[in-house]
Design a protein around this motif. Structure first.
Motif, PDB file in Angstrom:
ATOM      1  N   TYR A  35      41.127  37.620  39.949  1.00  0.00           N
ATOM      2  CA  TYR A  35      41.736  38.729  40.663  1.00  0.00           C
ATOM      3  C   TYR A  35      41.912  38.329  42.120  1.00  0.00           C
ATOM      4  O   TYR A  35      41.251  37.418  42.603  1.00  0.00           O
ATOM      5  CB  TYR A  35      40.822  39.965  40.616  1.00  0.00           C
ATOM      6  CG  TYR A  35      40.452  40.438  39.229  1.00  0.00           C
ATOM      7  CD1 TYR A  35      39.523  39.750  38.454  1.00  0.00           C
ATOM      8  CD2 TYR A  35      41.000  41.610  38.710  1.00  0.00           C
ATOM      9  CE1 TYR A  35      39.160  40.197  37.190  1.00  0.00           C
ATOM     10  CE2 TYR A  35      40.642  42.084  37.448  1.00  0.00           C
ATOM     11  CZ  TYR A  35      39.724  41.363  36.703  1.00  0.00           C
ATOM     12  OH  TYR A  35      39.361  41.823  35.452  1.00  0.00           O
ATOM     13  N   GLN A  37      42.787  40.151  46.205  1.00  0.00           N
ATOM     14  CA  GLN A  37      43.040  41.317  47.040  1.00  0.00           C
ATOM     15  C   GLN A  37      43.502  40.856  48.401  1.00  0.00           C
ATOM     16  O   GLN A  37      42.749  40.224  49.146  1.00  0.00           O
ATOM     17  CB  GLN A  37      41.804  42.204  47.161  1.00  0.00           C
ATOM     18  CG  GLN A  37      42.063  43.513  47.887  1.00  0.00           C
ATOM     19  CD  GLN A  37      40.918  44.495  47.756  1.00  0.00           C
ATOM     20  OE1 GLN A  37      39.791  44.128  47.452  1.00  0.00           O
ATOM     21  NE2 GLN A  37      41.204  45.769  47.979  1.00  0.00           N
ATOM     22  N   ARG A  43      43.300  45.446  44.725  1.00  0.00           N
ATOM     23  CA  ARG A  43      42.954  44.257  43.960  1.00  0.00           C
ATOM     24  C   ARG A  43      43.843  44.176  42.720  1.00  0.00           C
ATOM     25  O   ARG A  43      44.088  45.173  42.040  1.00  0.00           O
ATOM     26  CB  ARG A  43      41.488  44.322  43.543  1.00  0.00           C
ATOM     27  CG  ARG A  43      40.963  43.087  42.848  1.00  0.00           C
ATOM     28  CD  ARG A  43      39.477  43.242  42.551  1.00  0.00           C
ATOM     29  NE  ARG A  43      38.701  43.220  43.786  1.00  0.00           N
ATOM     30  CZ  ARG A  43      37.540  43.867  43.928  1.00  0.00           C
ATOM     31  NH1 ARG A  43      37.072  44.624  42.940  1.00  0.00           N
ATOM     32  NH2 ARG A  43      36.883  43.774  45.063  1.00  0.00           N
TER      33      ARG A  43
END
Length: 112
Positions: A35, A37, A43
């Motif tokens: 992931y 962000q 995110r």
């Protein structure tokens, strides 16, 4: 439980390889994801890999990022190539979907 590493400052067009070490049998029993962000953004899940090794990617990284896993070493990798400024973010690993506590992540900064 999850420790991402390998981030850094890289010029546009460059490459980085991220690693995520997990404890116990987390990797072998779960689909895993990377992931990211970016500042001021939510995110997002950029890549996943199943326990069987099947990978999926979001469109913006397809063809540039490669997710892989080494179950014996409890490690997931994200090979990133042709990086651009839009890839600048803190990168995290977690199960997919993410149900474990989030680690600190690793900062990737791409300079143009």
């Amino acid at each position: 439980q999850l420790q991402a590493s390998g981030g850094g400052l890289v010029q546009a067009g460059g490459s980085l390889r991220l690693s995520c070490a997990a404890s116990g049998a987390i990797l072998s029993r779960n689909a895993m994801g990377w992931y990211r962000q970016a500042p001021g953004k939510k995110r997002e899940l950029v890549a996943t890999i199943t326990s069987g090794g099947s990978a999926t990617y979001i469109g913006s990284v397809k063809g540039r990022f490669t997710i892989s896993r080494d179950n014996a070493k409890n490690t997931v990798f994200l090979q990133m190539a042709s990086l651009n400024a839009e890839d600048t973010a803190v990168y995290y690993c977690n199960t997919a979907p993410g149900f474990l506590p989030w680690g600190q992540g690793t900062q990737v900064t791409v300079s143009s």
